[in-house]
Design a protein around this motif. Structure first.
Motif, mmCIF file in Angstrom:
data_model
loop_
_atom_site.group_PDB
_atom_site.id
_atom_site.type_symbol
_atom_site.label_atom_id
_atom_site.label_comp_id
_atom_site.label_asym_id
_atom_site.label_seq_id
_atom_site.Cartn_x
_atom_site.Cartn_y
_atom_site.Cartn_z
ATOM 1 N N ALA A 1 21.849 -39.265 -41.074
ATOM 2 C CA ALA A 1 20.399 -38.323 -40.274
ATOM 3 C C ALA A 1 18.856 -38.368 -41.761
ATOM 4 O O ALA A 1 17.666 -38.832 -41.087
ATOM 5 C CB ALA A 1 19.864 -36.317 -40.274
ATOM 6 N N PHE A 2 19.938 -38.290 -42.687
ATOM 7 C CA PHE A 2 19.128 -38.686 -44.169
ATOM 8 C C PHE A 2 18.647 -40.278 -44.323
ATOM 9 O O PHE A 2 17.202 -40.005 -44.639
ATOM 10 C CB PHE A 2 20.544 -38.344 -45.349
ATOM 11 N N VAL A 3 19.165 -40.925 -43.275
ATOM 12 C CA VAL A 3 18.636 -43.042 -43.131
ATOM 13 C C VAL A 3 17.915 -42.584 -42.911
ATOM 14 O O VAL A 3 16.611 -42.754 -43.088
ATOM 15 C CB VAL A 3 19.860 -43.748 -42.785
ATOM 16 N N VAL A 4 17.324 -41.503 -41.429
ATOM 17 C CA VAL A 4 16.508 -41.852 -40.662
ATOM 18 C C VAL A 4 14.989 -40.901 -41.177
ATOM 19 O O VAL A 4 13.922 -41.595 -40.869
ATOM 20 C CB VAL A 4 16.536 -40.836 -39.222
ATOM 21 N N GLU A 5 15.647 -39.954 -42.064
ATOM 22 C CA GLU A 5 14.656 -39.120 -42.243
ATOM 23 C C GLU A 5 13.445 -39.448 -43.479
ATOM 24 O O GLU A 5 12.782 -39.469 -43.632
ATOM 25 C CB GLU A 5 15.237 -37.345 -42.430
ATOM 26 N N THR A 6 14.503 -40.539 -43.848
ATOM 27 C CA THR A 6 13.643 -41.178 -45.145
ATOM 28 C C THR A 6 12.744 -41.994 -44.962
ATOM 29 O O THR A 6 11.669 -42.953 -45.280
ATOM 30 C CB THR A 6 15.125 -41.976 -46.108
ATOM 31 N N ILE B 1 29.825 -38.902 -33.678
ATOM 32 C CA ILE B 1 29.897 -38.864 -35.816
ATOM 33 C C ILE B 1 28.925 -37.327 -35.599
ATOM 34 O O ILE B 1 28.598 -36.873 -35.032
ATOM 35 C CB ILE B 1 28.506 -39.354 -35.603
ATOM 36 N N PHE B 2 29.823 -36.927 -37.047
ATOM 37 C CA PHE B 2 29.399 -35.474 -37.097
ATOM 38 C C PHE B 2 29.552 -35.057 -38.621
ATOM 39 O O PHE B 2 30.159 -35.745 -38.845
ATOM 40 C CB PHE B 2 30.966 -34.943 -36.097
ATOM 41 N N GLY B 3 29.278 -33.542 -39.194
ATOM 42 C CA GLY B 3 29.442 -33.191 -40.689
ATOM 43 C C GLY B 3 29.005 -34.189 -41.228
ATOM 44 O O GLY B 3 28.018 -34.395 -40.930
ATOM 45 N N PRO B 4 28.992 -34.223 -42.513
ATOM 46 C CA PRO B 4 28.973 -35.080 -43.417
ATOM 47 C C PRO B 4 28.458 -36.392 -43.165
ATOM 48 O O PRO B 4 27.545 -37.069 -43.729
ATOM 49 C CB PRO B 4 29.821 -35.281 -44.376
ATOM 50 N N ASP B 5 29.188 -37.379 -41.712
ATOM 51 C CA ASP B 5 28.624 -38.839 -42.067
ATOM 52 C C ASP B 5 27.740 -38.209 -41.003
ATOM 53 O O ASP B 5 26.662 -39.405 -40.542
ATOM 54 C CB ASP B 5 29.797 -38.782 -40.632
ATOM 55 N N LEU C 1 23.739 -48.383 -43.865
ATOM 56 C CA LEU C 1 22.807 -47.338 -45.003
ATOM 57 C C LEU C 1 23.698 -45.817 -45.175
ATOM 58 O O LEU C 1 24.106 -45.855 -46.247
ATOM 59 C CB LEU C 1 21.835 -47.180 -44.382
ATOM 60 N N ALA C 2 23.885 -45.850 -44.269
ATOM 61 C CA ALA C 2 25.007 -44.066 -44.100
ATOM 62 C C ALA C 2 26.372 -44.321 -44.931
ATOM 63 O O ALA C 2 26.104 -43.511 -46.551
ATOM 64 C CB ALA C 2 24.934 -43.517 -43.302
ATOM 65 N N MET C 3 27.142 -45.336 -44.563
ATOM 66 C CA MET C 3 27.586 -45.630 -46.165
ATOM 67 C C MET C 3 27.802 -45.497 -47.518
ATOM 68 O O MET C 3 28.543 -45.371 -48.217
ATOM 69 C CB MET C 3 28.991 -46.246 -45.416
ATOM 70 N N LEU C 4 26.418 -46.380 -47.922
ATOM 71 C CA LEU C 4 26.431 -46.688 -49.043
ATOM 72 C C LEU C 4 25.601 -45.007 -49.712
ATOM 73 O O LEU C 4 25.614 -44.779 -51.020
ATOM 74 C CB LEU C 4 25.203 -47.665 -49.424
ATOM 75 N N VAL C 5 24.833 -44.474 -48.802
ATOM 76 C CA VAL C 5 24.277 -43.050 -49.387
ATOM 77 C C VAL C 5 25.466 -41.866 -49.172
ATOM 78 O O VAL C 5 25.262 -40.692 -50.752
ATOM 79 C CB VAL C 5 23.282 -42.459 -48.682
ATOM 80 N N GLY C 6 26.634 -42.075 -49.149
ATOM 81 C CA GLY C 6 28.003 -41.324 -49.441
ATOM 82 C C GLY C 6 27.692 -40.384 -48.152
ATOM 83 O O GLY C 6 26.683 -39.766 -47.679
#
Ligand code: ATP
Ligand code: MG
Length: 411
Positions: free
Chosen positions: A23-28, A14-18, A318-323
């Motif tokens: 990381a956004f999911v985990v941080e949130t 996993i790299f880039g925007p994905d 979840l990451a697929m849904l946050v875009g």
């Protein structure tokens, strides 16, 4: 040339925007679990096979066909964890975490299941996980669900609803089970092969079947409500009124059971609403967060009866849904326009980062082009080190306010 090794089927790089979305999911999750005062725990990625076999149940898909089990060099059967709960329960018992009960725990990390890889389904995937152990009261279920609901909101995920059911206590569940066996036995030959096998051993699982042949008979199967004991009914009522008080929207899902043997009382899944954007993105892999109460689990591992409730959610889904989350730009780019000043620039960028600003050093490629590269990279603030007419020259490109604070920082 030797051949380049391939990644293992069903794993992902996993790299880039994905990776940013991940990381956004985990941080949130980390932020929200602190709001609800869940304590962080880390468990091993592998356990003795019996930890999963005894707690998840031999007749489940996970144990019967999805586990990565192997013998280690000492001849012991070990398994890469296919879920968190069993390992957390084992850790709770091995470490005497009873002394902290009721204890709210949160964790995240990789899990392993030997499944057919497809979109949203991998052999190594990742979950966030939250558990409340040692709490028998329905308010624990409410708190756990309120946390899940807030998490999804803070991730910006909409069009997802909490589907809620109760499996009742031991007695209710047993009576319901018997009625289900009778119901499905009458149509046994028309059920899928899997469900014919489940019929006597674990008929609840038929309700969970994704096979159309089974789904025809699920709609008019007996419902748990007929069999709920008074206590189980009161428990469920307390959960739903607590959810209403907490402002968590939910809908009753009478056929919802969770795949694992250890569930009692509350069972739930957050599922995208039909026709929603979320449903479009996930397709058939639609459950994004699921869990329930597992009051019987600790006993199956030889511990004292311990009430507990928990959930897990797939980080990839979840990451697929946050875009796409684009990688954030640097607050400041420090440009070395004359290589003699590289150490000056290194000292400066250290101060900038220590003050909490993200910063990138631009010190490679043609010195004359570096400033333009920094502008193109979109940094709002640029600090450039150059030598002009034999003297050091620091140029700061920023608005007046930012220039003042950068000058102060660099002294
Ligand atoms: P499914 O019905 O999709 O197989 P499950 O009931 O096996 O899901 P759980 O064991 O409840 O799933 O796991 C909780 C969450 O973990 C799921 O809702 C999903 O988001 C995620 N998940 C489960 N298996 C996988 C997988 N193989 N790859 C990616 N995510 C997964
Ligand atoms: Mg599954």
């Amino acid at each position: 040339m030797p051949k380049t090794p391939q990644a293992i089927r069903g794993t992902q790089d996993i790299f880039g925007p994905d990776a940013e979305a991940f990381a956004f999911v985990v941080e949130t999750f980390e932020r929200v679990r602190k709001l609800y005062r869940f304590r962080r725990a880390e468990m091993p990625v592998f356990e003795k096979t019996e930890v999963f076999a005894r707690s998840i149940g031999e007749t489940t898909d996970i144990v019967s066909k999805e586990m990565y089990s192997f013998e280690d060099r000492g001849g012991e059967s070990l398994t890469l964890r296919p879920e968190f709960t069993a390992g957390i329960a084992r850790a709770y018992l091995s470490n005497g975490w009873q002394q902290h009960a009721p204890v709210k725990l949160a964790t995240h990390g990789p899990l392993f299941r030997y499944e057919r890889p497809q979109k949203g389904r991998y052999r190594q995937f990742h979950q966030i996980d939250a558990e409340i152990i040692g709490a028998a009261e329905p308010q624990a279920d409410v708190e756990l669900l309120a946390m899940a609901d807030q998490l999804l909101k803070e991730l910006g995920i909409s069009g997802v609803t909490l589907h809620l059911n109760t499996l009742g206590d031991g007695d209710s569940r047993e009576a319901w089970r018997a009625a289900l066996v009778e119901h499905f036995r009458a149509v046994k030959d028309e059920l899928s092969e899997d469900s014919q096998g489940r019929l006597e051993k674990n008929p609840l699982r038929i309700l969970d079947s994704k096979d159309r042949r089974d789904q025809r008979f699920v709609a008019d199967a007996p419902k748990i409500d007929q069999f709920l004991s008074e206590d189980a009914r009161a428990f469920f009522d307390a959960v739903t009124s607590g959810l209403d008080a907490a402002g968590v929207k939910w809908q009753r899902a009478e056929s919802l059971v969770r795949g694992l043997d250890y569930y009692r009382h509350t069972a739930f899944e957050f599922i995208p609403d039909e026709g929603s954007e979320a449903a479009g993105k996930l397709g058939s892999q639609s459950t994004i967060l699921g869990g329930g109460r597992y009051d019987g689990l600790m006993e199956s591992l030889g511990g004292a009866a311990t009430p507990a409730v928990g959930w897990a959610a797939g980080i990839e889904r979840l990451a697929m849904l946050v875009g796409d989350k684009s990688e954030p730009k640097a607050d400041v780019i420090v440009v070395v326009e004359n290589d003699e000043l590289v150490d000056r620039a290194i000292a400066a960028i250290g101060k900038i980062r220590a003050a909490g600003h993200s910063a990138e050093l631009m010190a490679s490629g043609s010195p004359r082009k570096r400033f333009d590269k920094a502008v193109k990279a979109g940094a709002e603030k640029i600090v450039a080190f150059d030598i002009r007419d034999g003297t050091e020259h620091v140029r700061i490109k920023a608005d007046d306010h930012a220039r003042g604070s950068i000058e102060q920082l660099l002294g």
